[in-house]
Design an enzyme around this catalytic site. Structure first.
Site, PDB file in Angstrom:
ATOM      1  N   SER A  51      16.107   0.704  -3.439  1.00  0.00           N
ATOM      2  CA  SER A  51      14.911  -0.077  -3.117  1.00  0.00           C
ATOM      3  C   SER A  51      14.615  -1.180  -4.127  1.00  0.00           C
ATOM      4  O   SER A  51      13.951  -2.164  -3.782  1.00  0.00           O
ATOM      5  CB  SER A  51      13.695   0.852  -3.012  1.00  0.00           C
ATOM      6  OG  SER A  51      13.239   1.256  -4.294  1.00  0.00           O
TER       7      SER A  51
ATOM      8  N   ASP B   7       7.372   4.771  -4.094  1.00  0.00           N
ATOM      9  CA  ASP B   7       7.141   5.034  -2.678  1.00  0.00           C
ATOM     10  C   ASP B   7       8.453   5.340  -1.967  1.00  0.00           C
ATOM     11  O   ASP B   7       8.506   6.203  -1.087  1.00  0.00           O
ATOM     12  CB  ASP B   7       6.442   3.835  -2.026  1.00  0.00           C
ATOM     13  CG  ASP B   7       5.060   3.589  -2.610  1.00  0.00           C
ATOM     14  OD1 ASP B   7       4.401   4.574  -2.996  1.00  0.00           O
ATOM     15  OD2 ASP B   7       4.647   2.421  -2.688  1.00  0.00           O
TER      16      ASP B   7
ATOM     17  N   GLY C 104      15.731   9.045 -13.684  1.00  0.00           N
ATOM     18  CA  GLY C 104      15.866   9.942 -12.545  1.00  0.00           C
ATOM     19  C   GLY C 104      14.631  10.781 -12.314  1.00  0.00           C
ATOM     20  O   GLY C 104      13.515  10.267 -12.262  1.00  0.00           O
TER      21      GLY C 104
ATOM     22  N   GLU D  44      -4.796   6.805  -2.586  1.00  0.00           N
ATOM     23  CA  GLU D  44      -5.452   5.506  -2.449  1.00  0.00           C
ATOM     24  C   GLU D  44      -6.477   5.502  -1.316  1.00  0.00           C
ATOM     25  O   GLU D  44      -6.993   4.450  -0.948  1.00  0.00           O
ATOM     26  CB  GLU D  44      -4.413   4.401  -2.230  1.00  0.00           C
ATOM     27  CG  GLU D  44      -3.617   4.085  -3.478  1.00  0.00           C
ATOM     28  CD  GLU D  44      -2.672   2.906  -3.309  1.00  0.00           C
ATOM     29  OE1 GLU D  44      -2.296   2.311  -4.337  1.00  0.00           O
ATOM     30  OE2 GLU D  44      -2.287   2.582  -2.164  1.00  0.00           O
TER      31      GLU D  44
ATOM     32  N   GLY E 249      11.437   7.315 -13.856  1.00  0.00           N
ATOM     33  CA  GLY E 249      11.890   5.932 -13.884  1.00  0.00           C
ATOM     34  C   GLY E 249      13.399   5.859 -13.786  1.00  0.00           C
ATOM     35  O   GLY E 249      14.035   6.545 -12.970  1.00  0.00           O
TER      36      GLY E 249
ATOM     37  N   GLY F 273       0.856  -1.189   0.000  1.00  0.00           N
ATOM     38  CA  GLY F 273       0.000   0.000   0.000  1.00  0.00           C
ATOM     39  C   GLY F 273       0.885   1.230   0.000  1.00  0.00           C
ATOM     40  O   GLY F 273       1.892   1.286   0.713  1.00  0.00           O
TER      41      GLY F 273
END
Length: 307
Positions: free
Chosen positions: A282, A252, A224, A142, A221, A42
């Protein structure tokens, strides 16, 4: 980063059902996949998790169901130190779910809101003290838009810095845009939020600034990001060549890194650079939350090695 940022994240908590396959199926096609995993996610929860990993004093406001997925969400976020007093548990409601297909090195996602649809303006009001103590308030789309609008207005009345990640993208009311300090769309979201998908990024960002947004940071993406401020500041930050394992939480991670750096008092260009490093790291591990790096890893990141 010489102070501990205090950040409130208001947003979604979903269980990610992640299916890996060699390729996405065509319409009407049935095929075998390689694996399925259930991973806490989420956008709101991912960003809160990433902030806590970076060392921020992080509070989450949102909603889950009284089900096994909700318990797992609580456990995952509590384990890294996210304050969960602002997350309500709803009897008779299912925790939100995201169905994620990983194939061809990319992802395709369908989100079912579940309890996230019950995150209300009243929930924001119930935790005004947390907002009052925050350096930055970070939101996504969301949860219901009326809750986002109310939260942003509440934060601005308290003099807080507001970061809005407009995902999933939709047209936004002018009253909301005028209260946003940092808007963080990706390229597709930029066109939708800006109201003209055919406009180039520079023009779209300028248009949003003219409508009242103070700063726009557009993620590109692997290339950068680009940023533009109402004070005339413009610039880009290049991407990094990484061995990507799972790109699901990269956006995120970027938003968490940006919010962390802004709350630490860093200027826009430096904040964008820091966020790019968080996002790059990440993608090297599986899971939207599992790949989030800690502050030491980000500070040790060797730019020259990955350019």
């Amino acid at each position: 980063m010489d102070k501990q940022p205090k950040i409130v994240v208001i947003g979604s908590l979903n269980m990610d059902i992640v299916v890996e396959a060699d390729a996405p199926p065509q319409a009407g096609e049935t095929m075998f996949g390689r694996s399925v995993r259930f991973v806490p996610g989420g956008k709101g929860a991912n960003q809160a998790y990433a902030l806590a990993k970076l060392g921020a004093d992080t509070t989450m406001i949102g909603a889950v169901g009284e089900d096994a997925f909700g318990e797992q969400m609580f456990g995952a976020l509590s384990q890294v130190g996210v304050r969960m007093d602002g997350v309500k548990r709803l009897a008779g409601a299912a925790t939100g779910v995201a169905s994620i297909l990983l194939a061809d090195g990319d992802n395709r996602i369908i989100v079912i809101p579940g309890a996230n649809a019950s995150c209300s303006p009243e929930d924001v009001d119930a935790h005004r003290d947390a907002i009052a103590g925050a350096d930055v308030v970070l939101l996504q789309l969301e949860i219901p838009l009326e809750t986002v609008v109310h939260a942003v207005k509440t934060a601005k009345r308290m003099g807080k810095t507001v970061v809005l990640n407009p995902a999933p993208a939709r047209a936004l009311p002018e009253e909301l845009l005028q209260d946003i300090d940092y808007l963080t769309p990706n390229q597709i979201e930029l066109g939708i939020v800006g109201g003209n998908s055919g406009t180039d990024a520079e023009a779209a960002m300028s248009g949003l600034l003219e409508r009242g947004v103070r700063n726009v940071v557009t993620t590109l993406g692997a290339k950068g990001c680009a940023y533009a401020g109402a004070d005339g500041e413009r610039g880009t930050e290049g991407g990094y060549r990484m061995d990507a394992v799972d790109t699901t939480g990269a956006g995120d991670a970027f938003n968490a890194g940006l919010a962390y750096a802004i709350a630490s008092g860093r200027p826009l260009a430096e904040a964008a650079r820091f966020a790019g490093k968080v996002a790059a790291l990440s993608v090297t591990k599986f899971g939207a939350q599992g790949g989030m790096p800690d502050l030491q890893a980000v500070l040790a990141f060797d730019e020259g090695r990955f350019r």
